[in-house]
Design a protein around this motif. Structure first.
Motif, short mmCIF file in Angstrom:
data_model
loop_
_atom_site.label_atom_id
_atom_site.label_comp_id
_atom_site.label_asym_id
_atom_site.label_seq_id
_atom_site.Cartn_x
_atom_site.Cartn_y
_atom_site.Cartn_z
N VAL A 43 -40.89 10.06 35.57
CA VAL A 43 -41.23 10.12 37.00
C VAL A 43 -42.33 9.10 37.29
N ALA A 44 -43.36 9.08 36.42
CA ALA A 44 -44.48 8.15 36.62
C ALA A 44 -43.98 6.70 36.58
N GLU A 45 -43.09 6.39 35.63
CA GLU A 45 -42.56 5.01 35.53
C GLU A 45 -41.84 4.61 36.82
N ARG A 46 -41.09 5.55 37.38
CA ARG A 46 -40.35 5.23 38.61
C ARG A 46 -41.30 5.04 39.79
N LEU A 47 -42.33 5.89 39.88
CA LEU A 47 -43.29 5.75 41.00
C LEU A 47 -44.00 4.40 40.88
N GLU A 48 -44.33 4.03 39.65
CA GLU A 48 -44.98 2.73 39.41
C GLU A 48 -44.08 1.59 39.90
N ARG A 49 -42.80 1.65 39.54
CA ARG A 49 -41.86 0.59 39.95
C ARG A 49 -41.75 0.51 41.46
N LEU A 50 -41.89 1.66 42.14
CA LEU A 50 -41.81 1.68 43.61
C LEU A 50 -43.13 1.26 44.25
N GLY A 51 -44.16 1.03 43.44
CA GLY A 51 -45.47 0.62 43.97
C GLY A 51 -46.21 1.77 44.63
N LEU A 52 -45.89 3.02 44.22
CA LEU A 52 -46.54 4.19 44.82
C LEU A 52 -47.72 4.64 43.95
N THR A 53 -48.69 5.27 44.58
CA THR A 53 -49.90 5.67 43.86
C THR A 53 -49.72 7.05 43.25
N PHE A 65 -26.13 19.57 28.13
CA PHE A 65 -27.43 18.88 28.05
C PHE A 65 -27.57 17.90 29.21
N VAL A 66 -28.77 17.92 29.82
CA VAL A 66 -29.02 17.03 30.95
C VAL A 66 -29.96 15.91 30.50
N ASP A 67 -29.73 14.72 31.02
CA ASP A 67 -30.53 13.56 30.64
C ASP A 67 -31.83 13.55 31.45
N ALA A 68 -32.96 13.41 30.76
CA ALA A 68 -34.27 13.42 31.45
C ALA A 68 -34.37 12.27 32.47
N ASP A 69 -33.58 11.21 32.26
CA ASP A 69 -33.58 10.13 33.26
C ASP A 69 -32.94 10.59 34.57
N ASP A 70 -31.93 11.46 34.48
CA ASP A 70 -31.34 12.01 35.71
C ASP A 70 -32.33 12.94 36.41
N ILE A 71 -33.05 13.74 35.60
CA ILE A 71 -34.03 14.65 36.21
C ILE A 71 -35.09 13.83 36.94
N ALA A 72 -35.56 12.76 36.30
CA ALA A 72 -36.59 11.92 36.93
C ALA A 72 -36.05 11.25 38.20
N ASP A 73 -34.79 10.82 38.17
CA ASP A 73 -34.20 10.21 39.38
C ASP A 73 -34.20 11.23 40.53
#
Ligand SMILES: NC(=O)c1ccc[n+]([C@@H]2O[C@H](COP(=O)([O-])OP(=O)(O)OC[C@H]3O[C@@H](n4cnc5c(N)ncnc54)[C@H](OP(=O)(O)O)[C@@H]3O)[C@@H](O)[C@H]2O)c1
Length: 274
Positions: free
Chosen positions: A20-30, A154-162
């Motif tokens: 989740v943090a990696e995605r927020l970073e990519r979006l330029g969010l704090t 089993f669910v992929d943590a990347d899907d959960i983060a998306d």
């Protein structure tokens, strides 16, 4: 959300929080990581640390550690939700577990908190095989578990983060409970076989009795509370109740979930399984 809003990611070094943090970073969010190694530190065991972490936060992704079914978890998350709302948090996206009555009580506490909410009720993560419980046994070439021959999607943590980031950034996900699974049920034997084929390694899967498993964990010096938690999950949650596959990822994101084989290929290529 407002682009200047601060998001607290509780468990932001963990399997879903980190993504989740990696995605927020990519979006330029704090955002701010809420964990014992975050700044300021956040510790579920030390309530004095909660308020400093919530200072100036508009929304949060909340994961409880170690699990919502442990003693005291409900009371802790309930108090955290109340502190967060008092501190001005408007929206919380909450990681919950499938088939756990304790997790459902925590979900109800969030719904009653007065904050906007989105609940991600998840099956077992694929990443447990590479970032958690089962990594060491896979590297050692033998995975012995006290599990019935049930199928787990089993669910992929990347899907959960998306889904979590969609929920944090788009108000249309408010008031939604998403049950998130992968697209295919696999027994643990199936999962280990796929990992063995992808890595070209001979990885044995063995079914053991719960008491033999407990003895092995005691010998490995795993804390009692974690041993009880793991045995509870194998006995109560992995009893077949979570076999049905859900449409949660499709409903939230408009695309199907990642298959376990995609996770296995990606992870085998990373070299983590040796
Ligand atoms: N794993 C699954 O398959 C699964 C499935 C469904 C639901 N869940 C739910 O997901 C949640 C997280 O479980 P997980 O196993 O996936 O863990 P995880 O998110 O990988 O947890 C590790 C994170 O927790 C932090 N942490 C550890 N102890 C802490 C404490 N006392 N206070 C604050 N942060 C702490 C760690 O960072 P620091 O070391 O920096 O503190 C790290 O960020 C649980 O509530 C579980 O019920 C898990």
């Amino acid at each position: 959300m407002n682009r200047n809003d601060v998001t607290l990611v509780v468990g932001g070094n963990g399997k879903t929080g980190r993504r989740v943090a990696e995605r927020l970073e990519r979006l330029g969010l704090t955002f701010r990581i809420g964990s014992r190694s975050g700044y300021p530190p956040f510790d579920w065991e030390d309530r004095e640390t909660w308020l400093p972490s919530l200072n100036g936060v508009a929304q949060a992704y909340v994961t409880y550690y170690p699990d919502l079914c442990v003693l005291g978890a409900l009371e802790a998350v309930q108090s955290f939700f109340a502190q967060a709302v008092n501190a001005g948090v408007k929206k919380m996206v909450f990681l919950s577990g499938r088939g756990e009555v304790e997790a459902e009580r925590a979900e109800r506490a969030l719904k009653a908190s007065g904050a906007d909410w989105t609940i991600l009720r998840c099956s077992f993560f694929s990443q447990n095989f590479s970032e958690n419980f089962w990594l060491d046994p896979i590297i050692a070439g033998e995975v012995a578990l006290p599990v019935r021959p049930v199928k787990e999607p089993f669910v992929d943590a990347d899907d959960i983060a998306d889904v979590a980031v969609a929920a944090l950034t788009d108000v249309r996900h408010s008031g939604q409970l998403y049950e998130l699974t992968g697209p295919r049920g696999l027994s643990f034997a199936d999962a280990i076989k796929e990992i063995g084929l992808a890595t070209g390694r001979d990885i044995r899967y063995l079914k053991v009795e719960p008491e033999a498993y407990r003895a092995a964990l005691v010998e490995a010096q795993v804390p009692d509370s974690i041993i009880n938690l793991i045995l509870y999950l194998f006995d109560k949650v992995l009893d077949g109740r979570n076999e049905p596959i859900t449409e949660g990822v499709q409903r939230a994101l408009g695309r199907p979930p990642r298959d376990f084989s995609e996770y296995v290929q990606r992870t085998a290529a990373s070299g983590v399984w040796g």
